[in-house]
Design an enzyme around this catalytic site. Structure first.
Site, PDB file in Angstrom:
ATOM      1  N   ASP A  39       0.822  -1.203   0.000  1.00 20.59           N
ATOM      2  CA  ASP A  39       0.000   0.000   0.000  1.00 20.59           C
ATOM      3  C   ASP A  39       0.860   1.259   0.000  1.00 20.59           C
ATOM      4  O   ASP A  39       1.897   1.310   0.656  1.00 20.59           O
ATOM      5  CB  ASP A  39      -0.893  -0.021   1.254  1.00 20.59           C
ATOM      6  N   ASN A  87     -10.496  -1.920  -6.862  1.00 19.94           N
ATOM      7  CA  ASN A  87      -9.666  -0.945  -7.574  1.00 19.94           C
ATOM      8  C   ASN A  87     -10.271  -0.471  -8.888  1.00 19.94           C
ATOM      9  O   ASN A  87      -9.845   0.545  -9.453  1.00 19.94           O
ATOM     10  CB  ASN A  87      -8.257  -1.511  -7.842  1.00 19.94           C
TER      11      ASN A  87
END
Length: 259
Positions: A39, A87
Site C-alpha cells: 500500500d 480498484n
C-alpha cells in the site's frame, strides 16, 4: 545464535543483508509463505509531486527487489495484492495505466524472472482483465513454469469475498452434479475450491503504509497468519524492512488457538 548457524544461499558480496541481520534469524522458524499488501504508491507519488504512474512504476520495481530478497532468505511463496476487485472504482485513466504497466513490466521482467527462478502464478478472476494483459500473464506463466526457487503469486482482480463466492458457486455446481454431498463440505473441501488451493496458507501478512486493515485480502487464508504493519509507503519498502518483519514474526509465539 552465531552467523554460522544461518544458511546464506548467496555469497556475502551478493547478499542484500548484513551478517548481523542474518544472525538474528532462526532458520528453523522461517515463514514459508508471506503475503503482502503493498500500500502507498499513490501517496508516495503525491509526496514527491510526481504522477500516480510514477508511484506505481516505483512500486513495481520494489516488488521485484523484495521477491529477490525473499528468495535469498529461503521463502518459498510470496503473494502480492496487485489489483483488487475494488480498484476498478479508481479513475478510468489510472486503471488503464495500471493494466498497461502490469503488461509492460511482466514482459520486461520475464527473462530476469526465469534467470532468478521465479515461478509466476496468479489468483483472482482474470476474465475481467483486458485481453492484452491476460495474454502477457499467460506467456509469463508458461515461460516460468519450470522455475523452482520461489513462487510469485500476483492477485489480479482479486477480492477475498469474491473468491469465496466463486468457490461456493463451484461447490454448489458439483453438488448438483452429485460430485459432492453435504457431508463432504468441510474446511478442507472449501480450501480446495479457493484460488489458493495450490499453496499453503500464509504464515505472515505484511501491510505497508501503516494502515491497520486487511482490505478484503485472503480472509480465509490468513486466519492464523501473523500480521506485521510496516510504517513506510510501499515504494520505500526495502529488503531491510522485509527481514525486520520476519524477525518480528519469529519473536511471536504461535499458539494456533491453544495455550
Amino acid at each position: 545464535m552465531s552467523v554460522d548457524a544461518v544458511i546464506i544461499p548467496f555469497s556475502e558480496k551478493e547478499s542484500r543483508f548484513h551478517p548481523s541481520q542474518l544472525a538474528r534469524l532462526d532458520p528453523a522458524r522461517m515463514p514459508k509463505h508471506i503475503a503482502i499488501i503493498p500500500d502507498g504508491n499513490r501517496r508516495w507519488a503525491k509526496k514527491r509531486l510526481s504522477s500516480v504512474h510514477d508511484g506505481h512504476r516505483e512500486g513495481a520495481d520494489t516488488l521485484m527487489e523484495v521477491v529477490k530478497a525473499a528468495k535469498e532468505l529461503g521463502i518459498q511463496e510470496i503473494t502480492f495484492y496487485s489489483f483488487s476487485t475494488e480498484n476498478w472504482n479508481r479513475p478510468q485513466e489510472e486503471v488503464l495505466a495500471l493494466m498497461i504497466l502490469f503488461a509492460n513490466y511482466l514482459t520486461e521482467q520475464c527473462e530476469e524472472m526465469m534467470q532468478c527462478g521465479f515461478k509466476l502464478e496468479t489468483i483472482g478472476d482474470l476474465d475481467a482483465l483486458p485481453l492484452f494483459l491476460r495474454e502477457v500473464i499467460r506467456k509469463t506463466k508458461l515461460a516460468t513454469q519450470n522455475c523452482d526457487k520461489i513462487t510469485l503469486v500476483l492477485a489480479f482482480n482479486y477480492g477475498s469475498r469474491n473468491e469465496i463466492c466463486r468457490a461456493f458457486q463451484a461447490i454448489l455446481a458439483d453438488f448438483e452434479q452429485n460430485l459432492l454431498s453435504k457431508e463432504d463440505v468441510d474446511e478442507e473441501t472449501i480450501s480446495r475450491y479457493l484460488d489458493t488451493h495450490k499453496w499453503r496458507d500464509p504464515d505472515l501478512l505484511i501491510r505497508t503504509s501503516g494502515e491497520l486493515r486487511v482490505s478484503n485480502f485472503l480472509l480465509w487464508q490468513i486466519s492464523y497468519a501473523e500480521i506485521h504493519v510496516a510504517p513506510v509507503l510501499w515504494p520505500d519498502f526495502t529488503p531491510q524492512h522485509l527481514i525486520e518483519a520476519i524477525i518480528d514474526f519469529q519473536g511471536r509465539q504461535r499458539r494456533w488457538g491453544g495455550t
